[in-house]
Design an enzyme around this catalytic site. Structure first.
Site, PDB file in Angstrom:
ATOM      1  N   HIS A  57       0.763  -1.131  -0.044  1.00  0.00           N
ATOM      2  CA  HIS A  57      -0.002   0.007   0.078  1.00  0.00           C
ATOM      3  C   HIS A  57       0.824   1.244  -0.184  1.00  0.00           C
ATOM      4  O   HIS A  57       0.316   2.367  -0.289  1.00  0.00           O
ATOM      5  CB  HIS A  57      -0.979   0.045   1.223  1.00  0.00           C
ATOM      6  CG  HIS A  57      -2.249   0.526   0.826  1.00  0.00           C
ATOM      7  ND1 HIS A  57      -2.592   1.496  -0.217  1.00  0.00           N
ATOM      8  CD2 HIS A  57      -3.416   0.548   1.598  1.00  0.00           C
ATOM      9  CE1 HIS A  57      -3.871   1.851  -0.071  1.00  0.00           C
ATOM     10  NE2 HIS A  57      -4.415   1.084   0.940  1.00  0.00           N
ATOM     11  N   ASP A  90      -2.032   2.177  -4.824  1.00  0.00           N
ATOM     12  CA  ASP A  90      -3.261   2.573  -4.104  1.00  0.00           C
ATOM     13  C   ASP A  90      -4.234   1.466  -4.251  1.00  0.00           C
ATOM     14  O   ASP A  90      -4.225   0.469  -5.242  1.00  0.00           O
ATOM     15  CB  ASP A  90      -3.721   3.957  -4.857  1.00  0.00           C
ATOM     16  CG  ASP A  90      -2.814   4.757  -4.461  1.00  0.00           C
ATOM     17  OD1 ASP A  90      -2.139   4.911  -3.521  1.00  0.00           O
ATOM     18  OD2 ASP A  90      -2.634   5.941  -5.374  1.00  0.00           O
TER      19      ASP A  90
END
Length: 434
Positions: free
Chosen positions: A405, A409
């Protein structure tokens, strides 16, 4: 009698130390020349250390799991002769044999059996320790659960009638064989009542984490401690794909590998990566640099008898369906047989993990650090699917995929998985543009 010292060999490539992962001998064993006495593991290879001489093991200088510096003494062997053996590692250091770290063989080479000393060399034990007033001193230890003790039918019948568990009776015969005299000694010394039926098991076994298992543990800990994972699960209707796969396998040439789901998934990933190249990357979090690769090198997580390894299909973007299938089969066989090279087990830019029929409904795969994405394949099941007017049986499979992450995204992760889903559900699209 002279003493020969074996030191930790220099296995090359700048390695200054290695982890001891296996002893094939113990103190007192007799070994021949070229008998493999130990195995050590570096970050790059597992190395077998053979004995350069014939003799008796007098001393072992490390325990399994210890890290030993190159040049440190690890074994001392008593050899015939009066002259002291050289301990210099130059000419005396045995030739070592190495193999890939993660590709240990499914069946390890047979360990050389210690040479039994001639019967004339055996010295009788002192009378004070050979026997007692109650009988001979037992040499065998009580046996663990599940181990069948050695005894004649007559001894077994007598023990059964007396309510004696033979697993608790040490034997003085060859290989711990129990005799009538052993039973007499056991009864004379007193015994605990034999508990029948269900009983608690209070045993605790300590298993040292060494070798490949330690490397896997370190790799997983690194990935989970550094990478903030986001996992995205999506179901895929693979009915059409399975029909196509069955048709292609039924008509394939004899020299072609049988198609599984993986080659189709690999081709779908290549197409999806072409649209989102940021998924095919390695993240150097210490330098703060993302290395985006043009070549798609797909790691295929595989379970072997030694543990989890990840052989790599290099340049998947340049392989068609059949070539991908052949390479997957070749690498899987090499990994399980222990013949995969270090180059074949490193260099992936994105990974597929699959447990086949054991894949479960959904998983949370751990990213293969320093990659930024991993695609998890769950088991295929026939499920009822509503088509607008009725429920119909369809072959359904979930993809459970994890992403770094920090780099990817959630939206980009979803777009990537949805693109793979579309390609698998309409498999003709996989071949468009090839």
């Amino acid at each position: 009698m002279a003493e020969h010292v074996i030191k930790m060999p220099d296995v090359g490539e700048g390695v200054a130390e290695a982890e001891l992962v296996e002893w094939n001998v113990k103190v007192g064993d007799l070994v021949r020349e070229d008998t493999v006495i130990a195995a050590v593991m570096t970050d790059k290879a597992t190395v077998e250390i053979p004995s350069p001489v014939e003799g008796q093991i007098a001393w072992l200088g490390a325990e399994i799991g210890d890290t030993v510096a190159v040049g440190s003494p690890i074994v001392k062997i008593d050899v015939a002769g009066d002259a002291a053996a050289s301990t210099e590692p130059t000419d005396e250091t045995p030739e070592v044999k190495s193999k890939a770290v993660a590709a240990e063989p499914e069946a390890k080479p047979a360990k050389a059996e210690p040479v039994a000393p001639p019967a004339t060399e055996k010295k009788p034990a002192p009378a004070s320790v050979k026997s007692t007033a109650a009988g001979p001193t037992p040499t065998g230890a009580p046996r663990p659960e599940g181990e069948r003790p050695l005894a004649s039918p007559a001894v077994r019948l007598r023990a059964k009638e007396a309510g004696i568990d033979l697993r608790q009776v040490p034997g003085t015969g060859p290989a711990g064989r129990i005799s009538h005299e052993d039973l007499d000694v056991f009864i004379a010394r007193g015994r605990e009542p034999v508990v029948t039926g269900l009983r608690p098991d209070t045993s605790v076994e300590e298993i040292k984490v060494v070798g490949l298992r330690r490397r896997i543990a370190e790799k997983m800990a690194l990935a989970k401690s550094r990478i903030p994972h986001i996992t995205y699960v999506e179901e895929v209707d693979v009915t059409a794909l399975e029909d196509l796969r069955a048709s292609l396998n039924a008509t394939k040439r004899p020299d072609r590998a049988k198609l599984t789901l993986l080659p189709f998934l690999m081709r779908a990933m290549v197409k999806a990566i072409a649209e989102q190249p940021q998924l095919n990357a390695l993240y150097d979090d210490e330098a703060g640099v993302i290395h985006r690769h043009g070549g798609v090198h797909i790691g295929i997580a595989a379970q072997t008898p030694s543990g989890l390894v990840v052989p790599v299909v290099r340049h998947a973007e340049a392989r068609d369906l059949w070539d991908s299938a052949a390479e997957v089969n070749r690498l899987a066989d090499a990994a399980k047989a222990g013949t995969a090279t270090r180059e074949e087990l490193s260099g992936s830019t994105i990974t597929i993990t699959s447990l086949g029929a054991m894949g479960g409904v959904a998983t949370t795969p751990v990213i293969n650090h320093p990659e930024v994405a991993i695609i998890g394949v769950n088991k295929m099941m026939v499920r009822p699917v509503w088509d607008g007017s009725q429920f119909i049986p369809r072959k359904m499979m979930n993809l459970s995929s994890s992403f770094d992450h920090r780099v990817i995204d959630g939206w980009d992760a979803a777009v990537f998985v949805q693109r793979i889903k579309a390609l698998l559900e309409t498999p003709a699209l996989i071949f468009v543009g090839d």
